[in-house]
Design an enzyme around this catalytic site. Structure first.
Site, short mmCIF file in Angstrom:
data_model
loop_
_atom_site.label_atom_id
_atom_site.label_comp_id
_atom_site.label_asym_id
_atom_site.label_seq_id
_atom_site.Cartn_x
_atom_site.Cartn_y
_atom_site.Cartn_z
N ASP A 33 0.85 -1.18 0.00
CA ASP A 33 0.00 0.00 0.00
C ASP A 33 0.89 1.24 0.00
O ASP A 33 1.91 1.31 0.69
CB ASP A 33 -0.92 0.00 1.23
CG ASP A 33 -2.05 1.00 1.10
OD1 ASP A 33 -3.21 0.57 0.95
OD2 ASP A 33 -1.77 2.23 1.12
N ILE A 34 0.49 2.24 -0.78
CA ILE A 34 1.29 3.46 -0.93
C ILE A 34 1.27 4.30 0.36
O ILE A 34 2.17 5.12 0.57
CB ILE A 34 0.77 4.28 -2.13
CG1 ILE A 34 1.83 5.20 -2.69
CG2 ILE A 34 -0.50 5.04 -1.79
CD1 ILE A 34 1.48 5.79 -4.05
N GLU A 99 -12.20 3.55 -1.44
CA GLU A 99 -11.65 4.62 -2.28
C GLU A 99 -11.46 4.18 -3.72
O GLU A 99 -11.66 4.97 -4.65
CB GLU A 99 -10.27 5.07 -1.75
CG GLU A 99 -10.31 5.81 -0.45
CD GLU A 99 -8.89 6.08 0.04
OE1 GLU A 99 -7.94 6.07 -0.79
OE2 GLU A 99 -8.73 6.27 1.25
N HIS A 104 -10.13 -5.05 -3.52
CA HIS A 104 -8.82 -5.25 -2.91
C HIS A 104 -9.00 -5.69 -1.47
O HIS A 104 -9.86 -5.17 -0.76
CB HIS A 104 -7.96 -3.99 -2.99
CG HIS A 104 -8.64 -2.72 -2.57
ND1 HIS A 104 -9.59 -2.11 -3.36
CD2 HIS A 104 -8.54 -1.97 -1.45
CE1 HIS A 104 -10.02 -1.01 -2.75
NE2 HIS A 104 -9.42 -0.91 -1.58
N HIS A 106 -7.01 -5.77 2.00
CA HIS A 106 -5.85 -5.27 2.75
C HIS A 106 -5.33 -6.40 3.64
O HIS A 106 -6.11 -7.09 4.30
CB HIS A 106 -6.25 -4.12 3.67
CG HIS A 106 -6.79 -2.91 2.98
ND1 HIS A 106 -6.07 -1.74 2.85
CD2 HIS A 106 -8.01 -2.67 2.42
CE1 HIS A 106 -6.83 -0.83 2.23
NE2 HIS A 106 -8.00 -1.36 1.97
P1 5GP Z 1 -9.79 1.50 0.29
O1 5GP Z 1 -10.09 2.67 1.16
O2 5GP Z 1 -10.39 1.64 -1.08
O3 5GP Z 1 -10.13 0.20 0.96
O4 5GP Z 1 -8.22 1.44 0.15
C1 5GP Z 1 -7.53 1.94 -0.95
C2 5GP Z 1 -6.06 1.81 -0.61
O5 5GP Z 1 -5.33 2.00 -1.79
C3 5GP Z 1 -5.56 2.84 0.39
O6 5GP Z 1 -5.01 2.18 1.52
C4 5GP Z 1 -4.53 3.64 -0.39
O7 5GP Z 1 -3.41 4.02 0.39
C5 5GP Z 1 -4.14 2.67 -1.49
N1 5GP Z 1 -3.71 3.31 -2.73
C6 5GP Z 1 -4.34 4.31 -3.40
N2 5GP Z 1 -3.68 4.63 -4.52
C7 5GP Z 1 -2.60 3.78 -4.58
C8 5GP Z 1 -1.55 3.62 -5.52
O8 5GP Z 1 -1.43 4.29 -6.53
N3 5GP Z 1 -0.62 2.64 -5.23
C9 5GP Z 1 -0.71 1.87 -4.11
N4 5GP Z 1 0.25 0.95 -3.93
N5 5GP Z 1 -1.70 2.00 -3.20
C10 5GP Z 1 -2.64 2.95 -3.44
#
Ligand code: 5GP
Length: 119
Positions: A33-34, A99, A104, A106
């Protein structure tokens, strides 16, 4: 709602933007994760175009679903998280603050992760 082919994880799958890859097989890709929320924070995504767990569980093939779940477990093993423990989490939709509209999971590990939800 239709799958957005321009979402960031679709671009990662197509190799259009880089990622820090930790695992890949026929059904899944895993990368760091970034913006890590734990010492180990990896995202595991299916290679198919599925928006979220609802879409995947309803429309994924048996092979895709089996392959993806096995990949999640393999990633956790590869990261040496099994003995100490790890947490998996998948946000689905607005109330979960999803987001990125590509499924995905985690994988969090590397310290005691505290209570299940911080509200
Ligand atoms: P969500 O809130 O959708 O469950 O999590 C999205 C995750 O994607 C977040 O933890 C965010 O840091 C990660 N993320 C967003 N853009 C990127 C990216 O370009 N590269 C990587 N490696 N992670 C990303």
């Amino acid at each position: 709602m239709a799958y957005d082919n321009d979402n960031i994880f679709a671009k990662i799958l197509r190799g259009e933007i880089p990622c820090d890859k930790v695992y890949e097989d026929d059904h899944a890709l895993a990368f760091k994760d970034i913006n890590p929320q734990a010492p180990t924070h990896v995202l595991v995504i299916p290679k198919g175009a599925y928006m979220d767990m609802d879409d995947f569980s309803a429309n994924g093939t048996d092979a895709e679903i089996t392959g993806f779940m096995r990949a999640v477990g393999q990633v956790a093993r590869d990261l040496n998280t099994v003995d100490a423990g790890y947490r998996i989490l998948a946000n689905n939709g607005a109330d979960a603050n999803q987001e990125v509209p590509h499924l995905h999971v985690h994988v969090f590990a590397g310290k005691n992760l505290g209570s299940m939800l911080a509200l």
